[in-house]
Design a protein around this motif. Structure first.
Motif, PDB file in Angstrom:
ATOM      1  N   SER A   1     -42.444  25.478 -12.951  1.00  7.41           N
ATOM      2  CA  SER A   1     -43.398  25.081 -13.974  1.00  7.41           C
ATOM      3  C   SER A   1     -44.493  26.138 -13.992  1.00  7.41           C
ATOM      4  O   SER A   1     -45.017  26.512 -12.938  1.00  7.41           O
ATOM      5  CB  SER A   1     -43.964  23.707 -13.622  1.00  7.41           C
ATOM      6  OG  SER A   1     -45.034  23.385 -14.475  1.00  7.41           O
ATOM      7  N   LEU A   2     -44.820  26.628 -15.173  1.00  4.02           N
ATOM      8  CA  LEU A   2     -45.863  27.633 -15.313  1.00  4.02           C
ATOM      9  C   LEU A   2     -46.350  27.651 -16.748  1.00  4.02           C
ATOM     10  O   LEU A   2     -45.679  27.114 -17.640  1.00  4.02           O
ATOM     11  CB  LEU A   2     -45.357  29.021 -14.900  1.00  4.02           C
ATOM     12  CG  LEU A   2     -44.406  29.771 -15.824  1.00  4.02           C
ATOM     13  CD1 LEU A   2     -44.281  31.201 -15.352  1.00  4.02           C
ATOM     14  CD2 LEU A   2     -43.052  29.156 -15.896  1.00  4.02           C
ATOM     15  N   ALA A   3     -47.513  28.232 -16.954  1.00  5.98           N
ATOM     16  CA  ALA A   3     -48.026  28.375 -18.320  1.00  5.98           C
ATOM     17  C   ALA A   3     -47.132  29.366 -19.061  1.00  5.98           C
ATOM     18  O   ALA A   3     -46.743  30.392 -18.496  1.00  5.98           O
ATOM     19  CB  ALA A   3     -49.463  28.875 -18.290  1.00  5.98           C
TER      20      ALA A   3
ATOM     21  N   ASP B   1     -47.733  33.010 -18.718  1.00  5.42           N
ATOM     22  CA  ASP B   1     -47.502  33.651 -17.416  1.00  5.42           C
ATOM     23  C   ASP B   1     -46.048  34.029 -17.169  1.00  5.42           C
ATOM     24  O   ASP B   1     -45.729  34.661 -16.160  1.00  5.42           O
ATOM     25  CB  ASP B   1     -47.974  32.733 -16.287  1.00  5.42           C
ATOM     26  CG  ASP B   1     -49.474  32.576 -16.266  1.00  5.42           C
ATOM     27  OD1 ASP B   1     -50.185  33.513 -16.686  1.00  5.42           O
ATOM     28  OD2 ASP B   1     -49.940  31.503 -15.824  1.00  5.42           O
TER      29      ASP B   1
ATOM     30  N   GLY C   1     -43.295  25.978 -20.804  1.00  3.71           N
ATOM     31  CA  GLY C   1     -43.870  25.433 -19.583  1.00  3.71           C
ATOM     32  C   GLY C   1     -42.899  25.310 -18.429  1.00  3.71           C
ATOM     33  O   GLY C   1     -43.297  25.057 -17.300  1.00  3.71           O
TER      34      GLY C   1
ATOM     35  N   PRO D   1     -49.849  32.521  -7.814  1.00  5.96           N
ATOM     36  CA  PRO D   1     -50.733  31.509  -8.390  1.00  5.96           C
ATOM     37  C   PRO D   1     -50.305  31.078  -9.799  1.00  5.96           C
ATOM     38  O   PRO D   1     -50.666  29.993 -10.243  1.00  5.96           O
ATOM     39  CB  PRO D   1     -52.103  32.190  -8.418  1.00  5.96           C
ATOM     40  CG  PRO D   1     -51.821  33.651  -8.366  1.00  5.96           C
ATOM     41  CD  PRO D   1     -50.520  33.804  -7.616  1.00  5.96           C
ATOM     42  N   GLU D   2     -49.518  31.906 -10.478  1.00  6.53           N
ATOM     43  CA  GLU D   2     -49.054  31.553 -11.822  1.00  6.53           C
ATOM     44  C   GLU D   2     -48.051  30.390 -11.804  1.00  6.53           C
ATOM     45  O   GLU D   2     -47.917  29.677 -12.788  1.00  6.53           O
ATOM     46  CB  GLU D   2     -48.376  32.762 -12.498  1.00  6.53           C
ATOM     47  CG  GLU D   2     -49.289  33.926 -12.768  1.00  6.53           C
ATOM     48  CD  GLU D   2     -49.392  34.879 -11.573  1.00  6.53           C
ATOM     49  OE1 GLU D   2     -50.052  35.918 -11.760  1.00  6.53           O
ATOM     50  OE2 GLU D   2     -48.844  34.617 -10.503  1.00  6.53           O
TER      51      GLU D   2
ATOM     52  N   LYS E   1     -47.022  26.913 -11.087  1.00  4.21           N
ATOM     53  CA  LYS E   1     -47.662  25.625 -10.816  1.00  4.21           C
ATOM     54  C   LYS E   1     -46.850  24.796  -9.833  1.00  4.21           C
ATOM     55  O   LYS E   1     -47.383  24.121  -8.974  1.00  4.21           O
ATOM     56  CB  LYS E   1     -47.848  24.837 -12.113  1.00  4.21           C
ATOM     57  CG  LYS E   1     -48.794  25.478 -13.094  1.00  4.21           C
ATOM     58  CD  LYS E   1     -48.851  24.669 -14.375  1.00  4.21           C
ATOM     59  CE  LYS E   1     -49.722  25.348 -15.414  1.00  4.21           C
ATOM     60  NZ  LYS E   1     -49.696  24.634 -16.693  1.00  4.21           N
ATOM     61  N   GLU E   2     -45.506  24.822  -9.995  1.00  7.28           N
ATOM     62  CA  GLU E   2     -44.643  24.004  -9.157  1.00  7.28           C
ATOM     63  C   GLU E   2     -43.232  24.580  -9.150  1.00  7.28           C
ATOM     64  O   GLU E   2     -42.752  25.075 -10.171  1.00  7.28           O
ATOM     65  CB  GLU E   2     -44.609  22.576  -9.705  1.00  7.28           C
ATOM     66  CG  GLU E   2     -43.776  21.622  -8.915  1.00  7.28           C
ATOM     67  CD  GLU E   2     -43.731  20.219  -9.521  1.00  7.28           C
ATOM     68  OE1 GLU E   2     -43.118  19.346  -8.902  1.00  7.28           O
ATOM     69  OE2 GLU E   2     -44.306  20.014 -10.616  1.00  7.28           O
TER      70      GLU E   2
END
Length: 86
Positions: free
Chosen positions: A28-30, A33, A56, A78-79, A81-82
């Motif tokens: 999961s990421l923006a 990113d 996402g 850090p990009e 999320k999970e």
């Protein structure tokens, strides 16, 4: 039900966790990113190739042998999320 053979984990435009491939890593990421994460993995001699599944959520296409290293790298970014299937 509309199924795309190139994205087997997406059904009717919705990500289906039950259809995740074991040898791949789902994150999961923006959406913004995705390119940065892809370039970082490219710098590691193509440990995996990042492809957007749905906005996402991306899949890092790995092999069974490269999956542990990909998870190790992704867990430091850090990009990300999970990691959806560690």
């Amino acid at each position: 039900m509309k199924h795309n053979p190139s994205r087997p984990e997406v059904l009717d435009g919705v990500f289906q966790p039950s259809l995740m491939k074991e040898e791949h890593v789902y994150i999961s990421l923006a959406p913004a990113d995705t390119n940065a994460v892809n370039r970082i993995l490219e710098g590691y001699e193509y440990v995996g190739v990042v492809t957007t599944v749905v906005p996402g959520i991306a899949v890092v296409q790995t092999t069974i042998s490269t999956k542990p290293l990909a998870i190790k790298i992704l867990s430091t970014l850090p990009e990300v999320k999970e990691i959806l299937n560690p």
